[in-house]
Design a protein around this motif. Structure first.
Motif, PDB file in Angstrom:
ATOM      1  N   LYS A  42      16.021  -4.223   9.875  1.00  0.00           N
ATOM      2  CA  LYS A  42      15.636  -3.568  10.975  1.00  0.00           C
ATOM      3  C   LYS A  42      15.410  -2.017  10.237  1.00  0.00           C
ATOM      4  CE  LYS A  42      17.744  -4.153  14.886  1.00  0.00           C
ATOM      5  NZ  LYS A  42      18.446  -4.609  15.911  1.00  0.00           N
ATOM      6  N   GLY A  43      14.908  -1.666  11.253  1.00  0.00           N
ATOM      7  CA  GLY A  43      14.765  -0.310  11.130  1.00  0.00           C
ATOM      8  C   GLY A  43      14.353   0.340  10.113  1.00  0.00           C
ATOM      9  N   ARG A  44      13.217   0.218   9.394  1.00  0.00           N
ATOM     10  CA  ARG A  44      13.046   0.674   7.789  1.00  0.00           C
ATOM     11  C   ARG A  44      11.467   0.776   8.331  1.00  0.00           C
ATOM     12  NH1 ARG A  44      16.846   0.111   4.181  1.00  0.00           N
ATOM     13  NH2 ARG A  44      18.354  -0.263   5.007  1.00  0.00           N
ATOM     14  N   ASN A  45      11.041   1.014   9.548  1.00  0.00           N
ATOM     15  CA  ASN A  45       9.554   0.572   9.783  1.00  0.00           C
ATOM     16  C   ASN A  45       8.710   2.145   8.801  1.00  0.00           C
ATOM     17  OD1 ASN A  45      10.960  -0.830  12.190  1.00  0.00           O
ATOM     18  ND2 ASN A  45       9.522  -0.699  12.787  1.00  0.00           N
ATOM     19  N   LYS A  46       9.463   2.376   9.586  1.00  0.00           N
ATOM     20  CA  LYS A  46       9.121   4.215   8.701  1.00  0.00           C
ATOM     21  C   LYS A  46       9.015   4.574   7.276  1.00  0.00           C
ATOM     22  CE  LYS A  46       7.494   4.489  12.672  1.00  0.00           C
ATOM     23  NZ  LYS A  46       6.175   3.926  12.987  1.00  0.00           N
ATOM     24  N   LEU A  47       9.342   4.326   6.828  1.00  0.00           N
ATOM     25  CA  LEU A  47      10.008   3.911   5.412  1.00  0.00           C
ATOM     26  C   LEU A  47       8.664   3.934   4.570  1.00  0.00           C
ATOM     27  CD1 LEU A  47      13.380   2.820   4.245  1.00  0.00           C
ATOM     28  CD2 LEU A  47      12.726   4.817   4.946  1.00  0.00           C
ATOM     29  N   TYR A  48       8.140   4.223   3.328  1.00  0.00           N
ATOM     30  CA  TYR A  48       7.010   4.816   2.824  1.00  0.00           C
ATOM     31  C   TYR A  48       8.019   3.375   0.675  1.00  0.00           C
ATOM     32  CZ  TYR A  48       4.209   7.583   4.610  1.00  0.00           C
ATOM     33  OH  TYR A  48       3.149   7.623   6.072  1.00  0.00           O
ATOM     34  N   PHE A  85       0.949  -1.094  -0.162  1.00  0.00           N
ATOM     35  CA  PHE A  85      -0.062   0.215  -0.277  1.00  0.00           C
ATOM     36  C   PHE A  85       1.336   1.211  -0.196  1.00  0.00           C
ATOM     37  CE2 PHE A  85      -2.987  -3.360   2.338  1.00  0.00           C
ATOM     38  CZ  PHE A  85      -3.640  -3.420   1.171  1.00  0.00           C
ATOM     39  N   ASP A  86       0.901   1.797  -1.404  1.00  0.00           N
ATOM     40  CA  ASP A  86       1.553   3.548  -1.087  1.00  0.00           C
ATOM     41  C   ASP A  86       1.809   4.669   0.214  1.00  0.00           C
ATOM     42  OD1 ASP A  86       2.564   1.989  -3.632  1.00  0.00           O
ATOM     43  OD2 ASP A  86       1.622   2.960  -5.240  1.00  0.00           O
ATOM     44  N   SER A  87      -0.096   4.507   0.767  1.00  0.00           N
ATOM     45  CA  SER A  87      -0.100   5.084   1.560  1.00  0.00           C
ATOM     46  C   SER A  87       0.403   4.487   2.734  1.00  0.00           C
ATOM     47  CB  SER A  87      -1.113   5.502   1.062  1.00  0.00           C
ATOM     48  OG  SER A  87      -2.284   4.780   2.033  1.00  0.00           O
ATOM     49  N   MET A  88       0.684   3.628   2.733  1.00  0.00           N
ATOM     50  CA  MET A  88       0.932   3.925   4.011  1.00  0.00           C
ATOM     51  C   MET A  88       3.354   2.875   4.719  1.00  0.00           C
ATOM     52  SD  MET A  88      -1.675   0.129   4.928  1.00  0.00           S
ATOM     53  CE  MET A  88      -3.460   0.134   5.041  1.00  0.00           C
ATOM     54  N   THR A  89       3.445   2.866   5.709  1.00  0.00           N
ATOM     55  CA  THR A  89       4.340   2.766   5.612  1.00  0.00           C
ATOM     56  C   THR A  89       5.114   1.198   5.888  1.00  0.00           C
ATOM     57  OG1 THR A  89       4.377   2.672   8.396  1.00  0.00           O
ATOM     58  CG2 THR A  89       4.738   4.483   7.525  1.00  0.00           C
ATOM     59  N   VAL A  90       6.581   1.399   5.759  1.00  0.00           N
ATOM     60  CA  VAL A  90       6.453  -0.402   5.889  1.00  0.00           C
ATOM     61  C   VAL A  90       5.651  -0.691   6.901  1.00  0.00           C
ATOM     62  CG1 VAL A  90       8.946  -1.962   6.392  1.00  0.00           C
ATOM     63  CG2 VAL A  90       8.793  -0.097   5.052  1.00  0.00           C
ATOM     64  N   ILE A 116       2.053  -4.569   9.698  1.00  0.00           N
ATOM     65  CA  ILE A 116       0.638  -5.068  10.641  1.00  0.00           C
ATOM     66  C   ILE A 116      -0.694  -5.403  10.160  1.00  0.00           C
ATOM     67  CG2 ILE A 116      -0.224  -3.227  12.428  1.00  0.00           C
ATOM     68  CD1 ILE A 116       2.248  -2.410  12.938  1.00  0.00           C
ATOM     69  N   PHE A 117      -0.665  -4.706   8.744  1.00  0.00           N
ATOM     70  CA  PHE A 117      -2.120  -4.675   8.169  1.00  0.00           C
ATOM     71  C   PHE A 117      -2.955  -5.569   8.234  1.00  0.00           C
ATOM     72  CE2 PHE A 117      -4.841  -5.352   4.502  1.00  0.00           C
ATOM     73  CZ  PHE A 117      -6.205  -4.505   4.557  1.00  0.00           C
ATOM     74  N   SER A 118      -1.766  -6.978   8.253  1.00  0.00           N
ATOM     75  CA  SER A 118      -2.997  -8.306   7.889  1.00  0.00           C
ATOM     76  C   SER A 118      -3.021  -9.236   9.840  1.00  0.00           C
ATOM     77  CB  SER A 118      -2.087  -9.921   7.481  1.00  0.00           C
ATOM     78  OG  SER A 118      -0.973  -9.369   8.267  1.00  0.00           O
ATOM     79  N   LEU A 119      -2.731  -8.016  10.783  1.00  0.00           N
ATOM     80  CA  LEU A 119      -2.404  -8.457  12.005  1.00  0.00           C
ATOM     81  C   LEU A 119      -3.989  -7.439  12.549  1.00  0.00           C
ATOM     82  CD1 LEU A 119       1.436  -7.945  13.397  1.00  0.00           C
ATOM     83  CD2 LEU A 119       0.162 -10.175  12.761  1.00  0.00           C
ATOM     84  N   ASP A 120      -3.864  -6.329  12.177  1.00  0.00           N
ATOM     85  CA  ASP A 120      -5.120  -5.943  12.389  1.00  0.00           C
ATOM     86  C   ASP A 120      -6.741  -6.664  12.087  1.00  0.00           C
ATOM     87  OD1 ASP A 120      -3.597  -3.372  12.964  1.00  0.00           O
ATOM     88  OD2 ASP A 120      -4.053  -2.509  11.565  1.00  0.00           O
ATOM     89  N   MET A 121      -6.343  -7.476  10.626  1.00  0.00           N
ATOM     90  CA  MET A 121      -7.751  -7.874   9.806  1.00  0.00           C
ATOM     91  C   MET A 121      -7.895  -9.254  10.859  1.00  0.00           C
ATOM     92  SD  MET A 121      -7.338  -7.354   5.717  1.00  0.00           S
ATOM     93  CE  MET A 121      -9.297  -8.085   5.620  1.00  0.00           C
ATOM     94  N   PHE A 122      -6.660  -9.631  11.251  1.00  0.00           N
ATOM     95  CA  PHE A 122      -7.364 -11.507  11.537  1.00  0.00           C
ATOM     96  C   PHE A 122      -7.037 -11.473  13.242  1.00  0.00           C
ATOM     97  CE2 PHE A 122      -5.986 -11.978   6.740  1.00  0.00           C
ATOM     98  CZ  PHE A 122      -7.827 -12.231   6.753  1.00  0.00           C
ATOM     99  N   THR A 123      -5.815 -10.733  14.145  1.00  0.00           N
ATOM    100  CA  THR A 123      -6.405 -10.283  15.624  1.00  0.00           C
ATOM    101  C   THR A 123      -6.126 -10.259  16.352  1.00  0.00           C
ATOM    102  OG1 THR A 123      -3.495  -9.445  15.624  1.00  0.00           O
ATOM    103  CG2 THR A 123      -3.016 -11.456  14.285  1.00  0.00           C
TER     104      THR A 123
END
Length: 250
Positions: free
Chosen positions: A128-134, A90-95, A100-107
């Motif tokens: 590791k550490g690339r969390n906030k990149l798009y 998803f281009d509008s979401m960070t890495v 986390i997208f599937s975790l939000d949906m299914f857990t």
């Protein structure tokens, strides 16, 4: 284990799949190969429910996925990890948000648990550490690795990869193949990879299903493939001079 029985699929008058049978074992990387238009991606999509087969069955550990309702498919879908050809981030979401997208949906994990899982998955694919990149800030190989991180977020029992090395340089392709093999062994996953990359076939092809004009034309290991006398398979596999020389040295 995934077993497919007599899978048929047509689009209008175009019969794409013509009675495909195969068994894909856990803990192994299985490859589906074949020329353009042979039905590889269509078969993959039939297995995960993106297409409904016209006839036949898709069995996940004995459960007939084809006959289940949308609601009854959810437990199996939770056990499926999917890496799409173009990564499909998803281009509008960070890495981090993509993972986390599937975790939000299914857990029902807490926010901190989801973050811990995302960090684990990123570390597992060496990001590791690339969390906030798009996605726009990532190279092609990094996008593939984020796609893999997202695919393993739910600790999948079944892992599907559609052309994971498409558009990548040879060195990055080898790294992706090695990562897929490591994760398959780590999760004892039933992993199915659609590919046209002969390096992948020779590197991780424990079981290979060759499709030709919508039919199963051959199956076996990469070593079996090198000794095959099936004309259509040989024409496909040994089209390049490099592969021809490899066969001649055996």
């Amino acid at each position: 284990m995934i077993k497919i029985e007599q899978i048929y699929k047509s689009f209008g008058s175009n019969e794409v799949l013509k009675g495909i049978d195969a068994t894909f074992a856990p803990g192994k990387v299985s490859l589906i190969i074949g020329g353009s238009g042979s039905g590889k991606s269509t078969l993959l999509k039939c297995m995960v429910g993106l297409h409904e087969p016209d006839k036949g069955r898709v069995l996940f550990d004995g459960k007939d996925f084809s006959k289940l309702s949308f609601e009854d498919r959810i437990p199996i879908r939770k056990e499926i990890g999917m890496l799409f050809q173009n990564s499909a981030l998803f281009d509008s979401m960070t890495v981090e948000q993509n993972i986390i997208f599937s975790l939000d949906m299914f857990t029902e994990m807490s926010k901190s648990e989801k973050l811990d899982r995302a960090n684990f998955c990123l570390e597992r694919v060496n990001l590791k550490g690339r969390n906030k990149l798009y996605p726009s800030e990532l190279s092609g190989g990094m996008k593939k690795r984020v796609g893999i991180a997202r695919a393993i977020a739910m600790s999948p029992k079944y892992l599907f990869c559609d052309e994971p090395n498409s558009g990548l340089d040879p060195e990055t392709s080898i790294l992706i193949d090695e990562l897929i093999l490591e994760l398959t062994e780590e999760y004892n996953a039933t992993t199915i990879v659609v590919t046209h990359d002969m390096n992948s076939v020779m590197g991780i092809g424990e079981y290979i299903l060759y499709l030709y004009k919508g039919q199963k034309f051959w199956e076996g290991s990469n070593q079996d493939m090198m000794r095959s006398d099936v004309k259509e398979l040989n024409n496909f596999v040994f089209a390049s001079p490099l592969m021809k020389r490899a066969k001649e040295t055996m």
